[in-house]
Design a protein around this motif. Structure first.
Motif, PDB file in Angstrom:
ATOM      1  N   ASP A 159       0.843  -1.196   0.000  1.00  0.00           N
ATOM      2  CA  ASP A 159       0.000   0.000   0.000  1.00  0.00           C
ATOM      3  C   ASP A 159       0.882   1.252   0.000  1.00  0.00           C
ATOM      4  OD1 ASP A 159       0.205   1.122   2.949  1.00  0.00           O
ATOM      5  OD2 ASP A 159       0.106  -1.069   3.059  1.00  0.00           O
ATOM      6  N   GLU A 160       0.271   2.390  -0.277  1.00  0.00           N
ATOM      7  CA  GLU A 160       1.015   3.635  -0.511  1.00  0.00           C
ATOM      8  C   GLU A 160       1.921   4.009   0.679  1.00  0.00           C
ATOM      9  OE1 GLU A 160       2.371   6.229  -2.998  1.00  0.00           O
ATOM     10  OE2 GLU A 160       0.744   4.874  -3.565  1.00  0.00           O
ATOM     11  N   PHE A 161       1.394   3.874   1.897  1.00  0.00           N
ATOM     12  CA  PHE A 161       2.172   4.287   3.082  1.00  0.00           C
ATOM     13  C   PHE A 161       3.378   3.381   3.273  1.00  0.00           C
ATOM     14  CE2 PHE A 161      -2.166   5.721   4.016  1.00  0.00           C
ATOM     15  CZ  PHE A 161      -1.908   7.071   4.153  1.00  0.00           C
ATOM     16  N   THR A 162       3.120   2.089   3.218  1.00  0.00           N
ATOM     17  CA  THR A 162       4.210   1.140   3.407  1.00  0.00           C
ATOM     18  C   THR A 162       5.242   1.326   2.310  1.00  0.00           C
ATOM     19  OG1 THR A 162       2.446  -0.354   4.047  1.00  0.00           O
ATOM     20  CG2 THR A 162       4.641  -1.266   3.950  1.00  0.00           C
ATOM     21  N   ARG A 163       4.750   1.611   1.114  1.00  0.00           N
ATOM     22  CA  ARG A 163       5.658   1.731  -0.006  1.00  0.00           C
ATOM     23  C   ARG A 163       6.644   2.874   0.191  1.00  0.00           C
ATOM     24  NH1 ARG A 163       4.362   2.120  -6.262  1.00  0.00           N
ATOM     25  NH2 ARG A 163       2.725   0.712  -5.653  1.00  0.00           N
ATOM     26  N   SER A 164       6.143   4.050   0.593  1.00  0.00           N
ATOM     27  CA  SER A 164       7.074   5.170   0.717  1.00  0.00           C
ATOM     28  C   SER A 164       8.014   4.940   1.909  1.00  0.00           C
ATOM     29  CB  SER A 164       6.317   6.495   0.842  1.00  0.00           C
ATOM     30  OG  SER A 164       5.827   6.664   2.135  1.00  0.00           O
ATOM     31  N   GLU A 165       7.507   4.271   2.929  1.00  0.00           N
ATOM     32  CA  GLU A 165       8.381   3.922   4.046  1.00  0.00           C
ATOM     33  C   GLU A 165       9.485   2.974   3.584  1.00  0.00           C
ATOM     34  OE1 GLU A 165       6.218   2.122   7.308  1.00  0.00           O
ATOM     35  OE2 GLU A 165       8.099   1.213   7.965  1.00  0.00           O
ATOM     36  N   MET A 166       9.086   2.009   2.741  1.00  0.00           N
ATOM     37  CA  MET A 166      10.049   1.026   2.245  1.00  0.00           C
ATOM     38  C   MET A 166      11.091   1.666   1.336  1.00  0.00           C
ATOM     39  SD  MET A 166       9.581  -1.945   3.478  1.00  0.00           S
ATOM     40  CE  MET A 166      10.453  -2.991   2.333  1.00  0.00           C
ATOM     41  N   GLN A 167      10.652   2.670   0.565  1.00  0.00           N
ATOM     42  CA  GLN A 167      11.616   3.346  -0.320  1.00  0.00           C
ATOM     43  C   GLN A 167      12.688   4.041   0.502  1.00  0.00           C
ATOM     44  OE1 GLN A 167       8.917   5.779  -2.486  1.00  0.00           O
ATOM     45  NE2 GLN A 167       8.325   4.148  -3.890  1.00  0.00           N
ATOM     46  N   ARG A 168      12.263   4.743   1.572  1.00  0.00           N
ATOM     47  CA  ARG A 168      13.255   5.415   2.433  1.00  0.00           C
ATOM     48  C   ARG A 168      14.167   4.392   3.098  1.00  0.00           C
ATOM     49  NH1 ARG A 168       9.683   8.024   6.176  1.00  0.00           N
ATOM     50  NH2 ARG A 168       7.962   7.422   4.831  1.00  0.00           N
ATOM     51  N   TRP A 169      13.547   3.305   3.525  1.00  0.00           N
ATOM     52  CA  TRP A 169      14.318   2.236   4.172  1.00  0.00           C
ATOM     53  C   TRP A 169      15.370   1.668   3.223  1.00  0.00           C
ATOM     54  CZ3 TRP A 169      14.624  -2.937   2.744  1.00  0.00           C
ATOM     55  CH2 TRP A 169      15.232  -3.785   3.671  1.00  0.00           C
ATOM     56  N   LEU A 170      14.928   1.426   1.983  1.00  0.00           N
ATOM     57  CA  LEU A 170      15.841   0.851   0.982  1.00  0.00           C
ATOM     58  C   LEU A 170      17.036   1.776   0.762  1.00  0.00           C
ATOM     59  CD1 LEU A 170      16.381  -1.295  -1.209  1.00  0.00           C
ATOM     60  CD2 LEU A 170      15.086   0.110  -2.786  1.00  0.00           C
ATOM     61  N   LEU A 171      16.754   3.087   0.641  1.00  0.00           N
ATOM     62  CA  LEU A 171      17.845   4.027   0.425  1.00  0.00           C
ATOM     63  C   LEU A 171      18.824   4.029   1.593  1.00  0.00           C
ATOM     64  CD1 LEU A 171      16.442   7.234  -1.278  1.00  0.00           C
ATOM     65  CD2 LEU A 171      17.795   5.378  -2.236  1.00  0.00           C
ATOM     66  N   SER A 172      18.290   3.971   2.813  1.00  0.00           N
ATOM     67  CA  SER A 172      19.202   4.051   3.958  1.00  0.00           C
ATOM     68  C   SER A 172      20.057   2.793   4.055  1.00  0.00           C
ATOM     69  CB  SER A 172      18.428   4.300   5.248  1.00  0.00           C
ATOM     70  OG  SER A 172      17.777   3.121   5.640  1.00  0.00           O
ATOM     71  N   ILE A 173      19.473   1.653   3.764  1.00  0.00           N
ATOM     72  CA  ILE A 173      20.263   0.411   3.787  1.00  0.00           C
ATOM     73  C   ILE A 173      21.315   0.417   2.682  1.00  0.00           C
ATOM     74  CG2 ILE A 173      20.163  -2.089   3.389  1.00  0.00           C
ATOM     75  CD1 ILE A 173      19.101  -1.543   6.026  1.00  0.00           C
ATOM     76  N   TRP A 174      20.888   0.884   1.514  1.00  0.00           N
ATOM     77  CA  TRP A 174      21.808   0.884   0.368  1.00  0.00           C
ATOM     78  C   TRP A 174      22.966   1.856   0.600  1.00  0.00           C
ATOM     79  CZ3 TRP A 174      22.380   4.699  -3.678  1.00  0.00           C
ATOM     80  CH2 TRP A 174      23.180   4.259  -4.732  1.00  0.00           C
ATOM     81  N   GLN A 175      22.651   2.984   1.266  1.00  0.00           N
ATOM     82  CA  GLN A 175      23.668   3.987   1.583  1.00  0.00           C
ATOM     83  C   GLN A 175      24.833   3.351   2.353  1.00  0.00           C
ATOM     84  OE1 GLN A 175      22.272   7.019   0.531  1.00  0.00           O
ATOM     85  NE2 GLN A 175      24.397   7.688   0.415  1.00  0.00           N
TER      86      GLN A 175
END
Lengths: 247, 256
Positions: A159-175
């Motif tokens: 869903d939209e909320f989880t998705r944007s949370e996951m995008q931020r999460w992905l960036l921080s892990i990838w960083q």
């Protein structure tokens, strides 16, 4: 030298050309998003890079070595989490490394800790929410020894909320754990927020009709999605896709 | 506690049935050799325990041995057929045919070939046991989730890894369904094989009782067989609970 380079790739399935003369490359530690309408041959592209299909023409090179039809050269995160229900989250996260014969539970525990999966090591997938499952699936691909990660619309079922949370999460892990990433999506905002570079695919037979360098500095905040520049990018990409699909 | 909550319905029906039976045999004065009352069967079962104890043990031994061999062969056959699709195409119809031969018909033949020892009895049990396991396991191997299979292939898993890490664990629930059926069949198979001629066993006890019109003893034998099947069934369920801990209460889905 590019991490992955795809040269003049052509693939026909059942007599139809799905990919035609497709060429692109990914640099070391670069985050590249492939954006295209549904049915534009994105999954065929993944099948080719993953070695499940062999190309009719052209080559796929990883670190300068040809990997046409070679399975297991890349690490993969599918659209659905595809966690194994009989394995605990820790065992699931280790699967990719296990297949390559390089299991390191200590590193996995550390990574789960950082990824917000602490305390879930011993639980089974059915006890986790959709977002948590996708986190586990991404950690699984991150812990695999291959240096290129391919993500196939990983957040499209959320869903939209989880998705944007996951995008931020992905960036921080990838960083903190830089890898080269090939990210397929049909969501323009997602591609803009995450990627260094966006490749826009045409409809079948697919080739690249536009390329955007996304210049936002990293680490990125969610606020950039509301900036003038972001909206301008979005408009440009949208127009290209629209022109193509209505033609 | 849980057992009590779920189990009271069937148990009360069972008790009601026994009461009706008991009353009917008194009201209609049914002779004992025709249909003994439950109380008479109970008394018979209690009193002749020393008589049939060895018979019971023999049947338990026979059916467990047969069940173990049968399940082993069943799983082995399933794995072979799964790994080599050509074998599967060739032998699958034969497998089904093997089940179309009535065991009762086959039994005397087996005695002619193998004599009265353990072998013909084991062959019968194995024949009735292996089939449900093979079919269940084959289905389990084949019905792995497409997503998981795709992941394994993309990740470069070898055929062996795909089998042991995906197909085998995925088939476990179906294998256990097969084992449950086979466990109850194995008792039946053991009793049938004992009818053919054996030194001891519930089958022997039953034949002796019916030929001398000791109907109460026949019923004791029937209840023993039922009880034995139930115990085996419960044993498999117990094992299943220990092996398959990951199943959610709503049933696992392939998606994970």
């Amino acid at each position: 030298m590019a991490k992955l380079s795809v040269d003049n790739l052509t693939k026909r399935l059942d007599g139809n050309e799905v990919l035609e003369n497709l060429s692109f490359h990914i640099e070391e530690d670069e985050f590249v998003a492939v954006l295209g309408p549904s049915g534009s041959g994105k999954s065929t592209l993944f099948h080719l890079i993953g070695g499940l299909y062999t190309p009719d023409e052209g080559d796929i090179l990883l670190d300068g070595k040809k990997i046409n039809g070679q399975k297991g050269s890349i690490s993969y995160m599918p659209q659905s989490p595809s966690l194994f229900p009989w394995r605990t989250i820790l065992e699931n996260v280790l699967l990719g490394a296990e297949l390559a014969g390089k299991k390191d539970p200590q590193a996995a525990l550390k990574m789960m800790d950082k990824a917000g999966l602490k305390g879930y090591e011993k639980t089974y997938p059915h006890q986790l929410s959709g977002g948590m499952k996708q986190r586990a699936a991404f950690i699984r691909s991150l812990l695999s020894p291959q240096s290129l990660i391919c993500l196939d619309e990983p957040f499209s079922a959320l869903d939209e909320f989880t998705r944007s949370e996951m995008q931020r999460w992905l960036l921080s892990i990838w960083q903190d754990n830089k890898r080269s990433i090939l990210f397929v999506t049909h969501n323009i905002e997602e591609a803009l927020f995450l990627a260094d570079r966006i490749l826009v695919l045409s409809e079948k037979p697919a080739n690249i009709i536009a390329e955007f360098k996304v210049g936002f500095p990293r680490p990125r905040e969610e606020a950039i999605t509301l900036t003038e520049e972001f909206l301008q990018y979005k408009k440009d990409i949208y127009n290209i896709l629209k022109v193509r699909t209505t033609k | 506690m849980n057992l009590l909550r779920k189990g009271w319905r069937p148990v009360s029906v069972l008790i009601l049935l026994l009461i009706v039976w008991e009353l009917a045999s008194h009201v209609f004065a049914i002779p004992e050799w025709l249909l003994p009352a439950p109380a008479q069967i109970g008394i018979e079962g209690w009193q002749s325990w020393p008589n049939y104890r060895n018979h019971l043990l023999a049947t338990v031994r026979l059916s467990i041995t047969g069940f173990l061999i049968g399940s082993g062969i069943g799983l082995g056959v399933a794995i072979c057929l799964h790994i080599v699709p050509k074998l599967r195409e060739t032998f699958y119809p034969l497998l089904i045919l093997s089940q179309n031969v009535p065991v009762i018909v086959l039994a005397p033949l087996l005695v002619i070939w193998f004599g009265f020892g353990m072998i013909p009895k084991l062959v019968i049990i194995v024949l009735v046991c292996f089939f449900p396991i093979t079919i269940a396991a084959l289905d389990g191997f084949r019905q792995t989730g497409a997503d998981m299979m795709h992941y394994m292939k993309m990740a470069g898993a070898t055929k062996r890894q795909i089998f042991w890490k995906l197909e085998w664990p995925h088939a476990m629930p179906s294998v256990f369904s097969g084992l449950k059926i086979a466990a109850t069949y194995s008792v039946m198979g053991a009793v049938i094989s004992e009818w053919l001629g054996a030194q001891e066993g519930i089958g022997v006890y039953m034949t002796l009782a019916s030929s001398s019109f000791r109907t109460a003893q026949v019923f004791v034998a029937i209840f023993l067989i039922m009880g034995l099947s139930l115990v085996f069934f419960a044993g498999i369920i117990f094992l299943e609970k220990r092996v398959i801990r990951w199943k959610s209460s709503g049933g696992g889905n392939g998606n994970g």
